[in-house]
Each structure stands twice: as structure tokens, then as C-alpha cells.
Write a protein that holds these residues in place. Structure first.
Motif, PDB file in Angstrom:
ATOM      1  N   TYR A  38       0.835  -1.204   0.000  1.00 30.75           N
ATOM      2  CA  TYR A  38       0.000   0.000   0.000  1.00 30.75           C
ATOM      3  C   TYR A  38       0.872   1.257   0.000  1.00 30.75           C
ATOM      4  N   ALA A  39       1.900   1.246   0.839  1.00 29.57           N
ATOM      5  CA  ALA A  39       2.787   2.412   0.935  1.00 29.57           C
ATOM      6  C   ALA A  39       3.530   2.628  -0.377  1.00 29.57           C
ATOM      7  N   ARG A  40       4.023   1.544  -0.983  1.00 26.90           N
ATOM      8  CA  ARG A  40       4.762   1.665  -2.234  1.00 26.90           C
ATOM      9  C   ARG A  40       3.878   2.155  -3.374  1.00 26.90           C
ATOM     10  N   GLU A  41       2.603   1.817  -3.322  1.00 26.21           N
ATOM     11  CA  GLU A  41       1.675   2.225  -4.376  1.00 26.21           C
ATOM     12  C   GLU A  41       1.164   3.648  -4.191  1.00 26.21           C
ATOM     13  N   GLY A  42       1.595   4.303  -3.132  1.00 19.59           N
ATOM     14  CA  GLY A  42       1.224   5.697  -2.913  1.00 19.59           C
ATOM     15  C   GLY A  42      -0.135   5.904  -2.278  1.00 19.59           C
ATOM     16  N   ASN A  43      -0.636   4.887  -1.560  1.00 18.20           N
ATOM     17  CA  ASN A  43      -1.956   5.011  -0.936  1.00 18.20           C
ATOM     18  C   ASN A  43      -1.947   5.887   0.312  1.00 18.20           C
ATOM     19  N   VAL A  44      -0.772   6.131   0.878  1.00 12.95           N
ATOM     20  CA  VAL A  44      -0.692   7.050   2.019  1.00 12.95           C
ATOM     21  C   VAL A  44      -0.680   8.468   1.454  1.00 12.95           C
ATOM     22  N   LEU A  45      -1.788   9.151   1.561  1.00  7.12           N
ATOM     23  CA  LEU A  45      -1.950  10.456   0.931  1.00  7.12           C
ATOM     24  C   LEU A  45      -1.229  11.567   1.692  1.00  7.12           C
ATOM     25  N   SER A  46      -1.221  11.466   3.015  1.00  4.66           N
ATOM     26  CA  SER A  46      -0.583  12.517   3.814  1.00  4.66           C
ATOM     27  C   SER A  46      -0.301  12.001   5.219  1.00  4.66           C
ATOM     28  N   ILE A  47       0.729  12.585   5.831  1.00  4.28           N
ATOM     29  CA  ILE A  47       1.039  12.340   7.247  1.00  4.28           C
ATOM     30  C   ILE A  47       1.339  13.689   7.881  1.00  4.28           C
ATOM     31  N   ASP A  48       0.562  14.061   8.865  1.00  2.72           N
ATOM     32  CA  ASP A  48       0.773  15.300   9.600  1.00  2.72           C
ATOM     33  C   ASP A  48       0.972  14.968  11.075  1.00  2.72           C
ATOM     34  N   PHE A  49       1.580  15.907  11.785  1.00  7.12           N
ATOM     35  CA  PHE A  49       1.862  15.686  13.201  1.00  7.12           C
ATOM     36  C   PHE A  49       1.113  16.713  14.044  1.00  7.12           C
ATOM     37  N   GLU A  50       0.449  16.210  15.043  1.00  7.63           N
ATOM     38  CA  GLU A  50      -0.259  17.056  15.991  1.00  7.63           C
ATOM     39  C   GLU A  50       0.232  16.679  17.382  1.00  7.63           C
ATOM     40  N   ALA A  51       1.065  17.565  17.946  1.00  7.78           N
ATOM     41  CA  ALA A  51       1.750  17.250  19.215  1.00  7.78           C
ATOM     42  C   ALA A  51       2.567  15.974  19.009  1.00  7.78           C
ATOM     43  N   ALA A  52       2.338  14.947  19.840  1.00 13.03           N
ATOM     44  CA  ALA A  52       3.119  13.714  19.735  1.00 13.03           C
ATOM     45  C   ALA A  52       2.385  12.640  18.938  1.00 13.03           C
ATOM     46  N   GLN A  53       1.457  13.039  18.102  1.00 14.15           N
ATOM     47  CA  GLN A  53       0.631  12.084  17.367  1.00 14.15           C
ATOM     48  C   GLN A  53       0.795  12.282  15.862  1.00 14.15           C
ATOM     49  N   ALA A  54       0.900  11.150  15.129  1.00 10.57           N
ATOM     50  CA  ALA A  54       0.941  11.194  13.671  1.00 10.57           C
ATOM     51  C   ALA A  54      -0.454  10.916  13.133  1.00 10.57           C
ATOM     52  N   GLN A 161       9.625  13.740  17.640  1.00 12.55           N
ATOM     53  CA  GLN A 161       8.276  14.301  17.616  1.00 12.55           C
ATOM     54  C   GLN A 161       7.286  13.336  18.252  1.00 12.55           C
ATOM     55  N   LEU A 162       7.433  12.049  17.944  1.00 13.46           N
ATOM     56  CA  LEU A 162       6.533  11.048  18.502  1.00 13.46           C
ATOM     57  C   LEU A 162       6.755  10.839  19.997  1.00 13.46           C
ATOM     58  N   ARG A 163       7.877  11.329  20.500  1.00 15.35           N
ATOM     59  CA  ARG A 163       8.144  11.262  21.942  1.00 15.35           C
ATOM     60  C   ARG A 163       7.853  12.580  22.637  1.00 15.35           C
ATOM     61  N   GLY A 164       7.294  13.543  21.897  1.00 16.63           N
ATOM     62  CA  GLY A 164       6.806  14.752  22.553  1.00 16.63           C
ATOM     63  C   GLY A 164       7.591  16.025  22.348  1.00 16.63           C
ATOM     64  N   ARG A 165       8.636  16.012  21.474  1.00 14.90           N
ATOM     65  CA  ARG A 165       9.389  17.243  21.223  1.00 14.90           C
ATOM     66  C   ARG A 165       9.625  17.418  19.730  1.00 14.90           C
ATOM     67  N   SER A 166       9.347  18.616  19.231  1.00  9.31           N
ATOM     68  CA  SER A 166       9.549  18.909  17.818  1.00  9.31           C
ATOM     69  C   SER A 166      11.012  19.271  17.566  1.00  9.31           C
ATOM     70  N   LYS A 167      11.370  19.317  16.297  1.00  6.86           N
ATOM     71  CA  LYS A 167      12.727  19.699  15.900  1.00  6.86           C
ATOM     72  C   LYS A 167      13.068  21.092  16.416  1.00  6.86           C
TER      73      LYS A 167
END
Length: 286
Positions: A38-54, A161-167
Motif C-alpha cells: 500500500y505504501a509503495r503504491e502511494g496510498n498514504v496520501l498525507s502524514i501530519d503531526f499534531e503534538a506527539a501524534q501522527a 516528535q513522537l516522543r513529545g518534542r519537535s525539531k
């Protein structure tokens, strides 16, 4: 794992491999394999981050994409303060992170503070999908797992980011630590100069106007500055377009094989030199 996957993994950065190893340790391989496709075929349209959540959108069999969320247990503010303090003790961490690289010993920083940067098992990653499939991970969640691996390759700060701190938060905290160290060094220098001045004899303290004028007009030292610079006033980062001097100079006038070998060697030298330059600029000792 196929030979193609082994070759692909060997070409990945070590922190991406750590994530892929986590996926490979999962016992239900077929679910993840469907997600990889699925990932290789481009089915993941977008990934955004909100706090520590994708938060991701994955196109499935329905017209509307499914909503996927992934998260890990975030570290507390106190935990992150300890981690940043440990990072700031060695300039190599700041230099590599500013250059977009994940230091190979970065995990030891977290372990020394009683934390684990990467999850032990896939069950430590909390995931949800809006699709009707009750299995977890479904192929939509699995696709986001593999797409995150590509995100890690582009930006190693994603795991933070997933552990709670942004770049931005991490780099700002590192700059503040360096700034505090610079201010302390500067205040120590001022204090020593004051003590030296107070212990001076009256004869030494009294200078003729001609001597003072001569000292002020010392052109040889005009461009010299003995005090440490305030590091928080300058931000040292790699070029935003990721181009190096090698890219600007263009094609090396050699045969294809020789030029390819020379290019790879010079890229390694350039990376090491860039990191060393950042360390020198920070004026921090290992």
C-alpha cells in the motif's frame, strides 16, 4: 525477508533500520506486507503531526480515505530536560542533529536517563484506523508504519516528535544550553579581569593619555575579539536546499567510474568537515 528487502534495508540510515527491524519483529508478516505494498503504491496520501501524534490519510477501497492515527508514550517535560542536558554536554550531538543526522550513540543518551527512544515492540505503538477491519494493524496502519520509515530517513527528528518534542523545540533548547554556558564563561572572564584590576598597583593603573591613545589605535588588533560570542544570536544550520560545494562545482572531469568514486569519497569528507566546523563554531569541548 527477500534479497531485495535486505539490500534496501542495508542502504537505509541506521535509525530507519531500527524502525524497520521493529516492523520485521512482528509475527503477523502478511498484514505488514500488504501495508508495505500500500505504501509503495502511494496510498498514504498525507502524514501530519499534531503534538506527539501522527495523523495520516490512507486511500483504501472506499472513495474517502481512511483516517489513521499513530502515537507512542511521550516523555515528560522533566525527562526531556534531562535528555537535553545530556545532549548539550557533547557538541557532536548538536552538530550532527543540526546537520540532519542522528548520532549513532543517541540512544545511549536516553538510556542513561532511564528512557528508550525506540519502542521495544510494535505493541508499544498505539494505532487506530477508521476502516471496518478489526485487526490491528490493518493494512492502512501498516502502510503508515512503512511510510514513517521514509519520513525518518528525510527527517530523523520525527522519532523525537513522537516522543513529545519537535525539531524546533530541541534545537532551541540546545541553543539555550550553549548560551548559558557562554554567558557563564563570559562572566567568569569579567570577574577575573576585575580581580586583576583590583590587585593592580596605582602605578600600573595610571596611564598617560599618550599610552591610552596608543592602545586605542592599535590597528593590528582592531579585528580581534577576545570574548566568547553569544551563541544564541547566531543559528548555524546546513543549507536549506541541501546543496553542498560539490553540487555547486558540478561534474568532476574524470571518467564515469572515477568521478563516481571521487564523488562518494568527497561527500564523506565534506560531511565530516561540516560536522567538525559546527563543533568548532560552537566552541564546545567534547
Amino acid at each position: 525477508m527477500t534479497n531485495e528487502q535486505i539490500i534496501e534495508n542495508n542502504q537505509r540510515e541506521w535509525w530507519v533500520q531500527r524502525w524497520l527491524e521493529l516492523l520485521d519483529s512482528y509475527r503477523f508478516k502478511k498484514r505488514l506486507e500488504r501495508g508495505r505494498n500500500y505504501a509503495r503504491e502511494g496510498n498514504v496520501l498525507s502524514i501530519d503531526f499534531e503534538a506527539a501524534q501522527a495523523l495520516a490519510k490512507v486511500q483504501g477501497s472506499e472513495p474517502d480515505p481512511y483516517q489513521v492515527s499513530l502515537s507512542m508514550e511521550p516523555f515528560t517535560d522533566e525527562d526531556w530536560n534531562y535528555v537535553i542536558d545530556t545532549m548539550s554536554e557533547k557538541a557532536i550531538f548538536s552538530a550532527q542533529l543540526l546537520a540532519g543526522q542522528m548520532p549513532e550513540t543517541i540512544e545511549q543518551v536516553f538510556i542513561s536517563n532511564g528512557l528508550n527512544l525506540f519502542p521495544f515492540t510494535l505493541s508499544d505503538v498505539h494505532s487506530r484506523c477508521s476502516c471496518p477491519d478489526k485487526a490491528n494493524p490493518c493494512k492502512h496502519i501498516a502502510a503508515v508504519y512503512y511510510q514513517l520509515g521514509d519520513r525518518f530517513s528525510e527527517d530523523p527528528f520525527v522519532i523525537f516528535q513522537l516522543r513529545g518534542r519537535s525539531k524546533a523545540q530541541i534545537l532551541e533548547a540546545l541553543r539555550e544550553r550553549r548560551s548559558q554556558g557562554t554567558i557563564k564563561a563570559s562572566s567568569d572572564t569579567v570577574e577575573k579581569e576585575e580581580q586583576k584590576s583590583q590587585s593592580a598597583t596605582p602605578k600600573t593603573q595610571k596611564k598617560s593619555s599618550s599610552d591610552k591613545q596608543k592602545s586605542e589605535l592599535n590597528f593590528e588588533k582592531f579585528w580581534q575579539y577576545e570574548e566568547p560570542l553569544e551563541s544564541s544570536l547566531a543559528v548555524i544550520v546546513p543549507p536549506t536546499d541541501k546543496k553542498t560545494v560539490l553540487d555547486i562545482l558540478g561534474k568532476i572531469p574524470l571518467t564515469y567510474a572515477e568521478a563516481e568514486a571521487a564523488q562518494q569519497f568527497l561527500e564523506q569528507v565534506y560531511q565530516v568537515a561540516s560536522q567538525q566546523a559546527l563543533i568548532t563554531a560552537m566552541k564546545r569541548e567534547e
